[in-house]
Design a protein around this motif. Structure first.
Motif, mmCIF file in Angstrom:
data_model
loop_
_atom_site.group_PDB
_atom_site.id
_atom_site.type_symbol
_atom_site.label_atom_id
_atom_site.label_comp_id
_atom_site.label_asym_id
_atom_site.label_seq_id
_atom_site.Cartn_x
_atom_site.Cartn_y
_atom_site.Cartn_z
ATOM 1 N N GLU A 68 0.830 -1.201 0.000
ATOM 2 C CA GLU A 68 0.000 0.000 0.000
ATOM 3 C C GLU A 68 0.857 1.240 0.000
ATOM 4 O O GLU A 68 0.709 2.142 -0.790
ATOM 5 C CB GLU A 68 -0.825 0.029 1.291
ATOM 6 N N SER A 72 1.178 4.007 -2.847
ATOM 7 C CA SER A 72 0.817 5.412 -2.671
ATOM 8 C C SER A 72 2.003 6.334 -2.832
ATOM 9 O O SER A 72 1.891 7.437 -3.329
ATOM 10 C CB SER A 72 0.187 5.625 -1.294
ATOM 11 N N PHE A 140 -0.727 9.715 8.705
ATOM 12 C CA PHE A 140 0.189 8.893 7.927
ATOM 13 C C PHE A 140 0.917 9.739 6.898
ATOM 14 O O PHE A 140 1.965 9.371 6.398
ATOM 15 C CB PHE A 140 -0.584 7.771 7.236
ATOM 16 N N ASN B 172 -6.200 -2.896 3.996
ATOM 17 C CA ASN B 172 -6.178 -1.502 4.371
ATOM 18 C C ASN B 172 -5.508 -0.647 3.353
ATOM 19 O O ASN B 172 -4.508 -0.989 2.800
ATOM 20 C CB ASN B 172 -5.437 -1.349 5.657
ATOM 21 N N ALA B 173 -6.079 0.413 3.148
ATOM 22 C CA ALA B 173 -5.477 1.348 2.223
ATOM 23 C C ALA B 173 -5.490 2.635 2.976
ATOM 24 O O ALA B 173 -6.347 3.453 2.821
ATOM 25 C CB ALA B 173 -6.344 1.471 0.999
ATOM 26 N N GLU B 174 -4.576 2.762 3.829
ATOM 27 C CA GLU B 174 -4.657 3.931 4.658
ATOM 28 C C GLU B 174 -3.927 5.123 4.134
ATOM 29 O O GLU B 174 -3.882 6.152 4.740
ATOM 30 C CB GLU B 174 -4.063 3.595 5.986
ATOM 31 N N SER B 175 -3.326 4.991 3.048
ATOM 32 C CA SER B 175 -2.536 6.098 2.600
ATOM 33 C C SER B 175 -3.293 7.385 2.619
ATOM 34 O O SER B 175 -3.181 8.206 3.462
ATOM 35 C CB SER B 175 -2.086 5.860 1.208
ATOM 36 N N LYS B 176 -4.072 7.557 1.652
ATOM 37 C CA LYS B 176 -4.777 8.814 1.621
ATOM 38 C C LYS B 176 -6.236 8.600 1.554
ATOM 39 O O LYS B 176 -7.014 9.493 1.642
ATOM 40 C CB LYS B 176 -4.401 9.526 0.365
ATOM 41 N N VAL B 177 -6.568 7.439 1.317
ATOM 42 C CA VAL B 177 -7.956 7.185 1.189
ATOM 43 C C VAL B 177 -8.591 7.081 2.531
ATOM 44 O O VAL B 177 -8.254 6.261 3.319
ATOM 45 C CB VAL B 177 -8.132 5.840 0.526
#
Lengths: 226, 226
Positions: A68, A72, A140, B172-177
């Motif tokens: 991920e 990104s 993050f 999980n795609a916590e970057s920016k999403v």
DNA sequence: GATTTATGAATGAAGG
DNA sequence: CCTTCATTCATAAATC
């Protein structure tokens, strides 16, 4: 079990632990020994089994996260982490090397801290899971962080703020207002406190239970044990 | 074991050298300036990514094998967990003299913990009240403990073990999403006994993973990479 | 670089 | 069960 020698990761040695499940054998390799315990007929203890299981899961998670992150970052190459001093920590990659030593604790970057504090002031209650998720995502962008970290942070923040209120200023109502978060890294000094809450009065019986590290040579014969 | 993601074909081949530092984040600049330039670009190279995946697969394979092995062996011999010996610490009679600073929290002794873990693995469900009573009685031989303690222990153990497992799956795609709709309390905590640490490769962004200490305290697998 | 302090994380205990 | 709180443990950072 020759495959023992082939697996990908190299051994990770770690000095101390919490609950070490000790294999039943106290005699063999204390901290360092990486011995397959065939000695007892069991390949591994149940605890070890679970640990392994956990590790694999962790591996999967880490992989996901890395991917991920990688994605990104490569997409928009602007995500720079401001804090890179001497911190190291690279789970897998690092572990691949031969020597491992790692850090294990997340440390908020100044920016993250500032944001966290800010949020803390505004919302007294504990953030919902959803909110935590959101916060983590936000943070993050300013450095590595996970939802767990955020959760813990708020928990600790709340707890300590409360305790301080109760203990240190019994007379005063309370002022949730505290020092603003500025750059901790550059110069973060703390006024010396009179007492450290950490010094535990030497209580004899604590010794017995206190030690969770079940190192092989546990203090079975701790003299202090009255 | 559902956690095994996929039966890897390659038999434990070990990836060599993930020292990705080389072209990527090269040596982290010591403390002064972060010379890690790669961070701005990629977290890891594609090659490294692949290697990582391979490792995970390997882990899965190893695990399967271990489990098999373990299973076959344990079927034959049941070893009763009885190996403790002397270890004692007096109960919580904290009242020494006049000032009573009783300990408030029960802390399992190494032996007790070991036994509890054993039981935990064997019985997945929650122990009945009766059973708890029995267990408590058993454990009492190895230190102070009450039924409540046992009850709580199992409750916490189960809850935490479960939570840990659940967090692993969600992608999980916590970057920016930040579009999370539902908020399954996410909290990946505590791999029970390790406080491992890893480091070496200077990467700034890994903090987030720190709690996934994947080191297996017993290096029974001692996989060394190169 | 040894000690101390601040604080992230682990875990027993409760409440619902 | 699940969530939260309180306490404790361990260690990065700060001091001495």
């Amino acid at each position: 079990m020759e495959w023992v020698h082939q697996p990908p990761q190299q051994q990770l040695q770690q000095p101390k632990d919490h609950h070490n499940d000790q294999n039943n054998d106290t005699g063999n390799g204390g901290n360092g020994g990486g011995v397959v315990e065939v000695l007892y007929g069991k390949v591994m203890t149940d605890e070890q089994l679970e640990i392994l299981q956990t590790q694999i899961s962790d591996y999967a998670t880490i992989c996901e996260q890395l991917v991920e992150m990688h994605k990104s970052i490569t997409d928009k190459q602007e995500l720079a982490f401001s804090r890179m001093g001497n911190l190291h920590c690279d789970p897998l990659v690092a572990s691949v090397g031969n020597k491992i030593t790692a850090r294990q604790r997340w440390t908020p970057t100044p920016v993250q801290l500032e944001i966290l504090e800010h949020i803390f002031y505004q919302c007294t209650g504990s953030p919902s899971k959803q909110k935590i998720k959101y916060i983590a995502a936000e943070l993050f962008q300013h450095g590595p962080i996970s939802e767990t970290n955020v959760d813990h942070w708020f928990q600790n923040r709340r707890a300590r703020s409360k305790r301080k209120r109760l203990n240190i200023s019994p007379n005063n109502a309370e002022s949730k207002v505290e020092k603003d978060a500025e750059s901790p890294r550059e110069k973060k000094t703390k006024p010396r406190n009179l007492h450290s809450q950490r010094d535990s009065a030497p209580r004899a019986e604590d010794h017995c239970f206190k030690n969770r590290k079940m190192s092989f040579k546990t203090h079975f014969m701790d003299p202090r044990t009255n």
